[in-house]
Design a protein around this motif. Structure first.
Motif, PDB file in Angstrom:
ATOM      1  N   ILE A   4       0.851  -1.194   0.000  1.00 40.64           N
ATOM      2  CA  ILE A   4       0.000   0.000   0.000  1.00 40.64           C
ATOM      3  C   ILE A   4       0.886   1.243   0.000  1.00 40.64           C
ATOM      4  CG2 ILE A   4      -1.762   1.289   1.293  1.00 40.64           C
ATOM      5  CD1 ILE A   4      -2.483  -1.504   2.581  1.00 40.64           C
ATOM      6  N   TRP A   5       0.553   2.179  -0.869  1.00 41.23           N
ATOM      7  CA  TRP A   5       1.220   3.476  -0.855  1.00 41.23           C
ATOM      8  C   TRP A   5       0.214   4.542  -1.239  1.00 41.23           C
ATOM      9  CZ3 TRP A   5       2.797   7.424  -4.228  1.00 41.23           C
ATOM     10  CH2 TRP A   5       3.645   8.367  -3.621  1.00 41.23           C
ATOM     11  N   ASN A   6       0.265   5.654  -0.520  1.00 41.43           N
ATOM     12  CA  ASN A   6      -0.659   6.774  -0.753  1.00 41.43           C
ATOM     13  C   ASN A   6      -2.116   6.300  -0.700  1.00 41.43           C
ATOM     14  OD1 ASN A   6      -1.133   9.513  -1.134  1.00 41.43           O
ATOM     15  ND2 ASN A   6      -1.095   9.383  -3.358  1.00 41.43           N
ATOM     16  N   LYS A  32      -0.247  -2.538 -12.515  1.00 41.96           N
ATOM     17  CA  LYS A  32       0.723  -1.930 -13.425  1.00 41.96           C
ATOM     18  C   LYS A  32       0.480  -0.449 -13.701  1.00 41.96           C
ATOM     19  CE  LYS A  32       1.890  -6.355 -15.534  1.00 41.96           C
ATOM     20  NZ  LYS A  32       1.534  -7.054 -14.333  1.00 41.96           N
ATOM     21  N   GLU A  33      -0.744   0.015 -13.548  1.00 41.99           N
ATOM     22  CA  GLU A  33      -1.018   1.428 -13.817  1.00 41.99           C
ATOM     23  C   GLU A  33      -0.285   2.361 -12.851  1.00 41.99           C
ATOM     24  OE1 GLU A  33      -4.697   0.032 -11.378  1.00 41.99           O
ATOM     25  OE2 GLU A  33      -3.310  -0.823 -12.846  1.00 41.99           O
ATOM     26  N   TYR A  34       0.184   1.838 -11.705  1.00 43.62           N
ATOM     27  CA  TYR A  34       0.889   2.655 -10.719  1.00 43.62           C
ATOM     28  C   TYR A  34       2.413   2.589 -10.864  1.00 43.62           C
ATOM     29  CZ  TYR A  34      -3.683   2.603  -8.421  1.00 43.62           C
ATOM     30  OH  TYR A  34      -5.021   2.729  -8.131  1.00 43.62           O
ATOM     31  N   GLU A  56       3.575   5.798  -8.880  1.00 47.99           N
ATOM     32  CA  GLU A  56       2.804   7.034  -9.011  1.00 47.99           C
ATOM     33  C   GLU A  56       1.342   6.746  -8.710  1.00 47.99           C
ATOM     34  OE1 GLU A  56       1.632  10.320 -12.364  1.00 47.99           O
ATOM     35  OE2 GLU A  56       3.638   9.433 -12.454  1.00 47.99           O
ATOM     36  N   VAL A  57       0.827   7.429  -7.681  1.00 51.39           N
ATOM     37  CA  VAL A  57      -0.563   7.269  -7.263  1.00 51.39           C
ATOM     38  C   VAL A  57      -1.164   8.654  -7.087  1.00 51.39           C
ATOM     39  CG1 VAL A  57      -2.109   6.433  -5.445  1.00 51.39           C
ATOM     40  CG2 VAL A  57      -0.124   5.061  -6.105  1.00 51.39           C
ATOM     41  N   GLU A  58      -2.219   8.931  -7.822  1.00 51.01           N
ATOM     42  CA  GLU A  58      -2.952  10.198  -7.731  1.00 51.01           C
ATOM     43  C   GLU A  58      -2.021  11.400  -7.804  1.00 51.01           C
ATOM     44  OE1 GLU A  58      -5.483   9.832  -4.278  1.00 51.01           O
ATOM     45  OE2 GLU A  58      -6.747   8.365  -5.304  1.00 51.01           O
ATOM     46  N   GLY A  59      -1.104  11.367  -8.756  1.00 53.17           N
ATOM     47  CA  GLY A  59      -0.216  12.494  -8.990  1.00 53.17           C
ATOM     48  C   GLY A  59       1.018  12.562  -8.109  1.00 53.17           C
ATOM     49  N   LYS A  60       1.108  11.713  -7.102  1.00 57.67           N
ATOM     50  CA  LYS A  60       2.286  11.697  -6.225  1.00 57.67           C
ATOM     51  C   LYS A  60       3.217  10.578  -6.652  1.00 57.67           C
ATOM     52  CE  LYS A  60       0.175  13.648  -2.102  1.00 57.67           C
ATOM     53  NZ  LYS A  60      -0.085  13.453  -0.668  1.00 57.67           N
ATOM     54  N   GLN A  61       4.518  10.894  -6.665  1.00 55.72           N
ATOM     55  CA  GLN A  61       5.511   9.898  -7.057  1.00 55.72           C
ATOM     56  C   GLN A  61       6.379   9.476  -5.891  1.00 55.72           C
ATOM     57  OE1 GLN A  61       7.870  11.147 -10.401  1.00 55.72           O
ATOM     58  NE2 GLN A  61       6.271  10.581 -11.853  1.00 55.72           N
ATOM     59  N   VAL A  83       8.509  -8.616  -7.465  1.00 55.90           N
ATOM     60  CA  VAL A  83       8.769  -7.205  -7.168  1.00 55.90           C
ATOM     61  C   VAL A  83       8.705  -7.002  -5.658  1.00 55.90           C
ATOM     62  CG1 VAL A  83       7.951  -4.836  -7.546  1.00 55.90           C
ATOM     63  CG2 VAL A  83       7.682  -6.544  -9.358  1.00 55.90           C
ATOM     64  N   ALA A  84       9.652  -6.221  -5.117  1.00 53.53           N
ATOM     65  CA  ALA A  84       9.669  -5.893  -3.685  1.00 53.53           C
ATOM     66  C   ALA A  84       9.585  -4.369  -3.518  1.00 53.53           C
ATOM     67  CB  ALA A  84      10.927  -6.442  -3.025  1.00 53.53           C
ATOM     68  N   PHE A  85       9.355  -3.917  -2.280  1.00 51.41           N
ATOM     69  CA  PHE A  85       9.076  -2.505  -2.010  1.00 51.41           C
ATOM     70  C   PHE A  85       9.859  -1.982  -0.821  1.00 51.41           C
ATOM     71  CE2 PHE A  85       5.333  -4.523  -3.855  1.00 51.41           C
ATOM     72  CZ  PHE A  85       5.075  -3.685  -4.918  1.00 51.41           C
ATOM     73  N   TRP A  86      10.045  -0.663  -0.811  1.00 53.24           N
ATOM     74  CA  TRP A  86      10.627   0.072   0.313  1.00 53.24           C
ATOM     75  C   TRP A  86      10.192   1.516   0.189  1.00 53.24           C
ATOM     76  CZ3 TRP A  86      16.419   1.695  -0.135  1.00 53.24           C
ATOM     77  CH2 TRP A  86      16.705   2.101  -1.416  1.00 53.24           C
ATOM     78  N   LYS A  87      10.879   2.431   0.856  1.00 51.08           N
ATOM     79  CA  LYS A  87      10.596   3.887   0.771  1.00 51.08           C
ATOM     80  C   LYS A  87       9.160   4.225   1.142  1.00 51.08           C
ATOM     81  CE  LYS A  87      14.199   5.339  -2.387  1.00 51.08           C
ATOM     82  NZ  LYS A  87      14.516   6.146  -3.573  1.00 51.08           N
ATOM     83  N   GLY A  88       8.701   3.684   2.252  1.00 52.18           N
ATOM     84  CA  GLY A  88       7.386   4.058   2.742  1.00 52.18           C
ATOM     85  C   GLY A  88       6.226   3.245   2.221  1.00 52.18           C
ATOM     86  N   VAL A  89       6.488   2.287   1.346  1.00 56.05           N
ATOM     87  CA  VAL A  89       5.417   1.392   0.912  1.00 56.05           C
ATOM     88  C   VAL A  89       5.144   0.411   2.042  1.00 56.05           C
ATOM     89  CG1 VAL A  89       4.699  -0.365  -0.748  1.00 56.05           C
ATOM     90  CG2 VAL A  89       6.040   1.602  -1.521  1.00 56.05           C
ATOM     91  N   GLU A  90       3.905   0.357   2.496  1.00 54.34           N
ATOM     92  CA  GLU A  90       3.532  -0.514   3.601  1.00 54.34           C
ATOM     93  C   GLU A  90       3.156  -1.889   3.052  1.00 54.34           C
ATOM     94  OE1 GLU A  90       0.414  -0.609   7.358  1.00 54.34           O
ATOM     95  OE2 GLU A  90       0.086   0.813   5.729  1.00 54.34           O
TER      96      GLU A  90
END
Length: 93
Positions: A4-6, A32-34, A56-61, A83-90
């Motif tokens: 989850i992000w934004n 994929k749209e994000y 990119e979600v709702e204009g924020k990157q 795919v893995a995540f970091w930088k604030g992605v919960e």
């Protein structure tokens, strides 16, 4: 598991692979749209060369907040096409 992000679910799967405390999501489970390809690369001595996505979600990157290995070493074959995540992605269940 959900990534989850934004306030948006950007990936969801019951089949993540955990390596080094990171949940790797199957590539077909990301929305994929994000995800926008990035020019960033890094190298892991045992997994190989990582490529990144900017989310990119709702204009924020969130630059380079997701990574994957286009070609994985034999030791990391379980995360091929993941795919893995970091930088604030919960990431949570």
């Amino acid at each position: 598991m959900k990534a989850i992000w934004n306030n948006k679910i950007i990936a969801e799967s019951d089949a993540t692979v955990v390596i080094e405390n990171n949940h790797y999501f199957p590539h077909d489970s990301i929305k994929k749209e994000y995800f926008k390809p990035s020019e960033t690369h890094s190298n892991c001595p045992w997994k190989g060369e990582a490529s990144y996505y900017t989310i990119e979600v709702e204009g924020k990157q969130n630059k380079d907040a997701a990574w994957y290995y286009p070609e994985v070493s034999d030791q990391a074959i379980t995360i091929k096409n993941h795919v893995a995540f970091w930088k604030g992605v919960e990431v949570k269940s």
